[in-house]
Design a protein around this motif. Structure first.
Motif, PDB file in Angstrom:
ATOM      1  N   LEU A   2     -20.717  -7.334   4.377  1.00 57.32           N
ATOM      2  CA  LEU A   2     -19.603  -6.778   3.900  1.00 57.32           C
ATOM      3  C   LEU A   2     -19.785  -6.316   2.283  1.00 57.32           C
ATOM      4  CD1 LEU A   2     -16.804  -6.024   3.938  1.00 57.32           C
ATOM      5  CD2 LEU A   2     -16.259  -8.489   3.552  1.00 57.32           C
ATOM      6  N   LEU A   3     -20.666  -7.197   1.171  1.00 63.20           N
ATOM      7  CA  LEU A   3     -20.572  -7.054   0.142  1.00 63.20           C
ATOM      8  C   LEU A   3     -21.853  -6.164  -0.148  1.00 63.20           C
ATOM      9  CD1 LEU A   3     -20.953 -10.847  -1.115  1.00 63.20           C
ATOM     10  CD2 LEU A   3     -18.881  -9.238  -1.477  1.00 63.20           C
ATOM     11  N   THR A   4     -22.532  -5.863   0.677  1.00 58.40           N
ATOM     12  CA  THR A   4     -23.629  -4.696   0.353  1.00 58.40           C
ATOM     13  C   THR A   4     -23.401  -3.462   1.112  1.00 58.40           C
ATOM     14  OG1 THR A   4     -25.037  -5.651   2.308  1.00 58.40           O
ATOM     15  CG2 THR A   4     -25.426  -6.491   0.110  1.00 58.40           C
ATOM     16  N   THR A   5     -22.219  -3.337   1.885  1.00 56.98           N
ATOM     17  CA  THR A   5     -22.028  -2.114   2.513  1.00 56.98           C
ATOM     18  C   THR A   5     -20.493  -1.545   2.163  1.00 56.98           C
ATOM     19  OG1 THR A   5     -21.340  -3.205   4.736  1.00 56.98           O
ATOM     20  CG2 THR A   5     -23.624  -2.693   4.439  1.00 56.98           C
ATOM     21  N   THR A   6     -19.715  -2.259   1.265  1.00 58.61           N
ATOM     22  CA  THR A   6     -18.644  -1.760   0.900  1.00 58.61           C
ATOM     23  C   THR A   6     -18.876  -0.760  -0.140  1.00 58.61           C
ATOM     24  OG1 THR A   6     -17.573  -3.724   1.469  1.00 58.61           O
ATOM     25  CG2 THR A   6     -16.432  -2.256  -0.177  1.00 58.61           C
ATOM     26  N   ARG A   7     -18.839   0.576   0.314  1.00 58.14           N
ATOM     27  CA  ARG A   7     -19.297   1.706  -0.734  1.00 58.14           C
ATOM     28  C   ARG A   7     -18.144   2.700  -0.697  1.00 58.14           C
ATOM     29  NH1 ARG A   7     -25.142   3.668   1.551  1.00 58.14           N
ATOM     30  NH2 ARG A   7     -24.862   4.959  -0.513  1.00 58.14           N
ATOM     31  N   SER A   8     -18.220   3.577  -1.894  1.00 55.89           N
ATOM     32  CA  SER A   8     -17.128   4.429  -2.260  1.00 55.89           C
ATOM     33  C   SER A   8     -16.966   5.509  -1.102  1.00 55.89           C
ATOM     34  CB  SER A   8     -17.365   5.333  -3.371  1.00 55.89           C
ATOM     35  OG  SER A   8     -17.398   4.533  -4.453  1.00 55.89           O
ATOM     36  N   TYR A  11     -11.023   0.560   7.207  1.00 57.66           N
ATOM     37  CA  TYR A  11     -10.741   1.403   6.044  1.00 57.66           C
ATOM     38  C   TYR A  11     -11.613   1.961   5.010  1.00 57.66           C
ATOM     39  CZ  TYR A  11      -5.942   0.991   7.968  1.00 57.66           C
ATOM     40  OH  TYR A  11      -4.757   1.069   8.685  1.00 57.66           O
ATOM     41  N   GLY A  12     -11.390   2.967   4.370  1.00 57.63           N
ATOM     42  CA  GLY A  12     -12.479   3.217   3.160  1.00 57.63           C
ATOM     43  C   GLY A  12     -11.567   3.499   2.130  1.00 57.63           C
ATOM     44  N   THR A  13     -12.060   3.339   0.938  1.00 58.12           N
ATOM     45  CA  THR A  13     -11.554   3.915  -0.429  1.00 58.12           C
ATOM     46  C   THR A  13     -12.431   4.046  -1.463  1.00 58.12           C
ATOM     47  OG1 THR A  13      -9.848   3.337  -1.996  1.00 58.12           O
ATOM     48  CG2 THR A  13     -10.906   1.212  -1.442  1.00 58.12           C
ATOM     49  N   CYS A  14     -12.199   4.583  -2.692  1.00 53.76           N
ATOM     50  CA  CYS A  14     -12.934   4.352  -3.681  1.00 53.76           C
ATOM     51  C   CYS A  14     -12.177   4.424  -4.978  1.00 53.76           C
ATOM     52  CB  CYS A  14     -13.976   5.845  -3.848  1.00 53.76           C
ATOM     53  SG  CYS A  14     -12.985   7.243  -3.910  1.00 53.76           S
ATOM     54  N   ILE A  15     -12.666   3.995  -6.143  1.00 59.22           N
ATOM     55  CA  ILE A  15     -12.001   3.980  -7.355  1.00 59.22           C
ATOM     56  C   ILE A  15     -12.145   5.488  -7.895  1.00 59.22           C
ATOM     57  CG2 ILE A  15     -12.072   2.893  -9.709  1.00 59.22           C
ATOM     58  CD1 ILE A  15     -13.068   0.147  -8.396  1.00 59.22           C
ATOM     59  N   THR A  16     -10.866   5.692  -8.384  1.00 60.13           N
ATOM     60  CA  THR A  16     -10.810   7.037  -9.085  1.00 60.13           C
ATOM     61  C   THR A  16      -9.813   6.842 -10.549  1.00 60.13           C
ATOM     62  OG1 THR A  16      -8.750   7.903  -8.062  1.00 60.13           O
ATOM     63  CG2 THR A  16     -10.839   8.128  -7.035  1.00 60.13           C
ATOM     64  N   THR A  17     -10.230   7.709 -11.323  1.00 61.15           N
ATOM     65  CA  THR A  17      -9.567   7.451 -12.647  1.00 61.15           C
ATOM     66  C   THR A  17      -8.996   8.911 -13.232  1.00 61.15           C
ATOM     67  OG1 THR A  17     -11.391   7.372 -13.952  1.00 61.15           O
ATOM     68  CG2 THR A  17     -10.799   5.466 -13.287  1.00 61.15           C
ATOM     69  N   MET A  18      -9.021   9.916 -12.562  1.00 64.32           N
ATOM     70  CA  MET A  18      -8.669  11.171 -13.297  1.00 64.32           C
ATOM     71  C   MET A  18      -7.193  11.441 -13.263  1.00 64.32           C
ATOM     72  SD  MET A  18     -11.133  13.405 -13.360  1.00 64.32           S
ATOM     73  CE  MET A  18     -12.991  13.422 -13.235  1.00 64.32           C
ATOM     74  N   HIS A  19      -6.390  10.563 -12.623  1.00 61.49           N
ATOM     75  CA  HIS A  19      -4.979  10.796 -12.670  1.00 61.49           C
ATOM     76  C   HIS A  19      -4.622  10.155 -14.086  1.00 61.49           C
ATOM     77  CE1 HIS A  19      -4.872   6.290 -11.933  1.00 61.49           C
ATOM     78  NE2 HIS A  19      -3.504   6.439 -12.049  1.00 61.49           N
ATOM     79  N   LEU A  20      -5.416   9.276 -14.923  1.00 61.40           N
ATOM     80  CA  LEU A  20      -4.855   8.490 -15.761  1.00 61.40           C
ATOM     81  C   LEU A  20      -4.963   9.570 -17.079  1.00 61.40           C
ATOM     82  CD1 LEU A  20      -6.994   5.189 -15.536  1.00 61.40           C
ATOM     83  CD2 LEU A  20      -4.799   5.517 -15.050  1.00 61.40           C
ATOM     84  N   GLU A  21      -5.190  10.410 -17.008  1.00 61.12           N
ATOM     85  CA  GLU A  21      -5.052  11.343 -18.152  1.00 61.12           C
ATOM     86  C   GLU A  21      -3.558  12.071 -18.127  1.00 61.12           C
ATOM     87  OE1 GLU A  21      -7.201  14.552 -19.593  1.00 61.12           O
ATOM     88  OE2 GLU A  21      -9.063  13.267 -19.611  1.00 61.12           O
ATOM     89  N   HIS A  22      -2.959  11.897 -16.972  1.00 57.28           N
ATOM     90  CA  HIS A  22      -1.331  12.062 -16.956  1.00 57.28           C
ATOM     91  C   HIS A  22      -0.774  10.638 -16.517  1.00 57.28           C
ATOM     92  CE1 HIS A  22      -2.153  16.694 -16.885  1.00 57.28           C
ATOM     93  NE2 HIS A  22      -3.441  16.250 -16.018  1.00 57.28           N
ATOM     94  N   GLU A  23      -1.176   9.762 -16.989  1.00 54.88           N
ATOM     95  CA  GLU A  23      -0.589   8.444 -16.539  1.00 54.88           C
ATOM     96  C   GLU A  23       0.877   8.267 -16.866  1.00 54.88           C
ATOM     97  OE1 GLU A  23      -1.368   3.741 -17.579  1.00 54.88           O
ATOM     98  OE2 GLU A  23      -2.258   5.186 -18.920  1.00 54.88           O
ATOM     99  N   LEU A  59      -6.504   4.458  -5.928  1.00 62.01           N
ATOM    100  CA  LEU A  59      -7.371   4.152  -4.679  1.00 62.01           C
ATOM    101  C   LEU A  59      -6.797   5.032  -3.618  1.00 62.01           C
ATOM    102  CD1 LEU A  59      -7.232   0.433  -5.542  1.00 62.01           C
ATOM    103  CD2 LEU A  59      -9.478   1.547  -5.280  1.00 62.01           C
ATOM    104  N   PRO A  60      -7.461   6.065  -2.952  1.00 57.89           N
ATOM    105  CA  PRO A  60      -7.103   6.736  -2.044  1.00 57.89           C
ATOM    106  C   PRO A  60      -7.668   5.861  -0.855  1.00 57.89           C
ATOM    107  CG  PRO A  60      -9.090   7.606  -2.967  1.00 57.89           C
ATOM    108  CD  PRO A  60      -8.778   6.696  -3.812  1.00 57.89           C
ATOM    109  N   VAL A  61      -6.762   5.750   0.195  1.00 50.59           N
ATOM    110  CA  VAL A  61      -6.926   4.702   1.455  1.00 50.59           C
ATOM    111  C   VAL A  61      -6.625   5.599   2.571  1.00 50.59           C
ATOM    112  CG1 VAL A  61      -6.305   2.351   2.443  1.00 50.59           C
ATOM    113  CG2 VAL A  61      -6.514   2.680  -0.104  1.00 50.59           C
ATOM    114  N   ALA A  62      -7.429   5.435   3.722  1.00 47.36           N
ATOM    115  CA  ALA A  62      -7.491   5.760   4.877  1.00 47.36           C
ATOM    116  C   ALA A  62      -8.419   5.308   5.943  1.00 47.36           C
ATOM    117  CB  ALA A  62      -7.774   7.372   5.047  1.00 47.36           C
ATOM    118  N   LYS A  63      -8.415   5.212   7.199  1.00 44.02           N
ATOM    119  CA  LYS A  63      -9.286   4.770   7.961  1.00 44.02           C
ATOM    120  C   LYS A  63     -10.525   5.467   7.757  1.00 44.02           C
ATOM    121  CE  LYS A  63      -7.380   1.673  11.078  1.00 44.02           C
ATOM    122  NZ  LYS A  63      -8.277   0.314  11.259  1.00 44.02           N
ATOM    123  N   LEU A  64     -11.932   4.900   8.172  1.00 42.60           N
ATOM    124  CA  LEU A  64     -12.935   5.701   8.130  1.00 42.60           C
ATOM    125  C   LEU A  64     -13.031   6.311   9.563  1.00 42.60           C
ATOM    126  CD1 LEU A  64     -15.545   2.673   7.077  1.00 42.60           C
ATOM    127  CD2 LEU A  64     -14.459   4.699   5.605  1.00 42.60           C
TER     128      LEU A  64
END
Length: 213
Positions: free
Chosen positions: A6-12, A151-163, A182-187
């Motif tokens: 789990l720790l080595t395969t949780t990817r963006s 499920y899958g997700t990734c960390i994104t920060t682009m929205h913070l310019e419009h926080e 974090l965009p979240v959906a089933k893989l």
């Protein structure tokens, strides 16, 4: 899935997200409950989690996200302009897939945190370490729990310019800082992640003195 796997395969996850598949909010809530067990500054637990499913809200957030991205790369998508087959081109293709499809992701999650200490001149390192050190352990817990449930997700920060605008859109109090999105959906069916490629530990670990092994 054992802990090491789990720790080595949780990817963006971006292109691996199933944009048409259902997302079970009860499962998302279970994952957030696990996230809340993460350590945080002084155990204040001063976090809130915005879970956005309403299509009109997702669309507006995606518009602002895309606007920020295009502003940073010169106004046009650039993945197609890069030499094909390179790791950089693959990364940018994945990044821009999300830029173009964020509005289709069924769930957007924004972790928010209310700082425990006031910010003062010259304390940036302390303030930021305390603030984000109270957000991202919980974010990582959330990502691990999501992966364990398909499920899958990734960390994104682009929205913070419009926080501020997004905060007003969602009714987030001004005293709270938005950590990421974090965009979240089933893989996608059948999709699995191999362990992430990483540098040899000997290249990045020093013992007692910088540059030693």
């Amino acid at each position: 899935m054992d802990v090491d796997q789990l720790l080595t395969t949780t990817r963006s996850a971006r292109k691996a997200l199933d944009l048409d598949g259902p997302a079970d909010l009860d499962e998302i809530r279970e994952c957030l409950q696990i996230a809340l067990h993460a350590p945080n500054g002084s155990n204040q637990q001063a976090w809130r989690w915005m879970v956005v499913t309403e299509p009109s809200l997702r669309t507006r957030i995606a518009e602002l996200y895309r606007e920020t991205y295009l502003g940073k790369v010169g106004g046009q998508l650039i993945a197609g302009l890069m030499p094909s087959g390179t790791s950089e081109a693959r990364l940018m293709s994945s990044t821009e897939f999300l830029v173009e499809n964020l509005h289709k992701v069924p769930v957007l999650v924004i972790p928010c945190y209310e700082p425990s200490y006031p910010r003062t001149d010259g304390d940036d390192s302390f303030y930021l370490a305390t603030l984000y050190g109270s957000i991202f352990p919980a974010v990582w817990n959330f990502q691990l729990a999501l992966h364990s449930r398909g499920y899958g997700t990734c960390i994104t920060t682009m929205h913070l310019e419009h926080e501020r605008e997004i905060g007003e859109l969602l009714g987030i109090p001004a005293t709270f800082v938005q950590g990421c999105l974090l965009p979240v959906a089933k893989l996608r069916t059948g999709h699995t992640f191999a362990p992430t490629p990483r540098r040899n530990p000997d290249e990045v670990i020093a013992v007692n003195e910088w540059g030693s092994q």
